[in-house]
Design a protein around this motif. Sequence first.
Motif, mmCIF file in Angstrom:
data_model
loop_
_atom_site.group_PDB
_atom_site.id
_atom_site.type_symbol
_atom_site.label_atom_id
_atom_site.label_comp_id
_atom_site.label_asym_id
_atom_site.label_seq_id
_atom_site.Cartn_x
_atom_site.Cartn_y
_atom_site.Cartn_z
ATOM 1 N N ARG A 132 4.403 6.373 9.777
ATOM 2 C CA ARG A 132 5.159 5.117 9.745
ATOM 3 C C ARG A 132 4.266 3.901 9.475
ATOM 4 O O ARG A 132 4.612 3.030 8.670
ATOM 5 N N SER A 133 3.103 3.846 10.116
ATOM 6 C CA SER A 133 2.202 2.693 9.940
ATOM 7 C C SER A 133 1.693 2.594 8.507
ATOM 8 O O SER A 133 1.693 1.515 7.914
ATOM 9 N N GLU A 134 1.260 3.718 7.960
ATOM 10 C CA GLU A 134 0.736 3.721 6.586
ATOM 11 C C GLU A 134 1.841 3.413 5.584
ATOM 12 O O GLU A 134 1.640 2.636 4.648
ATOM 13 N N LEU A 135 3.003 3.982 5.761
ATOM 14 C CA LEU A 135 4.114 3.719 4.850
ATOM 15 C C LEU A 135 4.529 2.252 4.920
ATOM 16 O O LEU A 135 4.817 1.637 3.886
ATOM 17 N N ALA B 205 5.793 -3.206 -0.040
ATOM 18 C CA ALA B 205 5.945 -4.661 -0.011
ATOM 19 C C ALA B 205 7.144 -5.000 0.871
ATOM 20 O O ALA B 205 8.062 -4.189 1.031
ATOM 21 N N ASP B 206 7.137 -6.177 1.450
ATOM 22 C CA ASP B 206 8.226 -6.561 2.344
ATOM 23 C C ASP B 206 9.593 -6.538 1.653
ATOM 24 O O ASP B 206 10.599 -6.246 2.284
ATOM 25 N N LYS C 120 12.870 -1.837 2.573
ATOM 26 C CA LYS C 120 11.722 -1.349 3.345
ATOM 27 C C LYS C 120 12.161 -1.013 4.764
ATOM 28 O O LYS C 120 11.815 0.046 5.296
ATOM 29 N N GLN C 121 12.948 -1.873 5.361
ATOM 30 C CA GLN C 121 13.401 -1.665 6.728
ATOM 31 C C GLN C 121 14.268 -0.414 6.851
ATOM 32 O O GLN C 121 14.143 0.353 7.803
ATOM 33 N N ILE D 138 3.676 -1.102 -3.003
ATOM 34 C CA ILE D 138 4.797 -0.587 -3.791
ATOM 35 C C ILE D 138 5.957 -1.564 -3.646
ATOM 36 O O ILE D 138 6.410 -1.840 -2.535
ATOM 37 N N VAL D 139 6.427 -2.077 -4.783
ATOM 38 C CA VAL D 139 7.540 -3.023 -4.752
ATOM 39 C C VAL D 139 8.850 -2.361 -5.158
ATOM 40 O O VAL D 139 9.918 -2.865 -4.826
ATOM 41 N N ALA D 140 8.747 -1.237 -5.881
ATOM 42 C CA ALA D 140 9.962 -0.517 -6.291
ATOM 43 C C ALA D 140 9.623 0.948 -6.518
ATOM 44 O O ALA D 140 8.533 1.288 -6.962
#
Length: 137
Positions: A41-44, A49-50, A65-66, A122-124
Motif C-alpha cells: 500500500r505505501s509503495e503504490l 500521482a494524487d 488513486k483513493q 503514474i498519472v494514468a
Amino acid sequence: MRNWRGIAFAMAALLLSLTPARADDGAIIDRWYSALLVADRSELTELLADDARLKLDDIGVIQTKQDFIASIDEWQGAVAGAAIRHRIEKTANGETTVLACYDFPGNDTLMRETFIVAGGRIVASTQTAVAQDCSDY
C-alpha cells in the motif's frame, strides 16, 4: 555540410536527453509491478500521482488513486501465491505499453496495460485483457 552536422548533433543530444526519462519510466513501472505483487500500500501510494486515474477496460471502471488504494486489502487476498511477469512492448508519445501475465494459483490472464508517467509518478493507467491464459506471453 556544416549545418547538417550541427543539426545531426543537436538531434543526437535531444535523443540522449530523452533516454533517461524513458529509463526512469521503466523503473517506475518495474516498481509498480513489484509493489502490486505484494500489495504494498505505501509503495503504490507513492507511485501514483494524487490525481491518477486507473481505467479497467474489461469491467468499465475508472478508479481514482483513493479508490485503488482502498481496494488493496481485497487485492492482497487475490494476489497471494501469484506471480506477475511483465515486459515493455513500446514507449511512444509519453505512453508506455506493457504486456503483463498475471499468474494466479488457480488461473492466469494476459493483460495489455498502458502507463503515463509524469514527475516520477503514474498519472494514468489503462488495463485491457488480451487472453484468458499467458501462453502468448
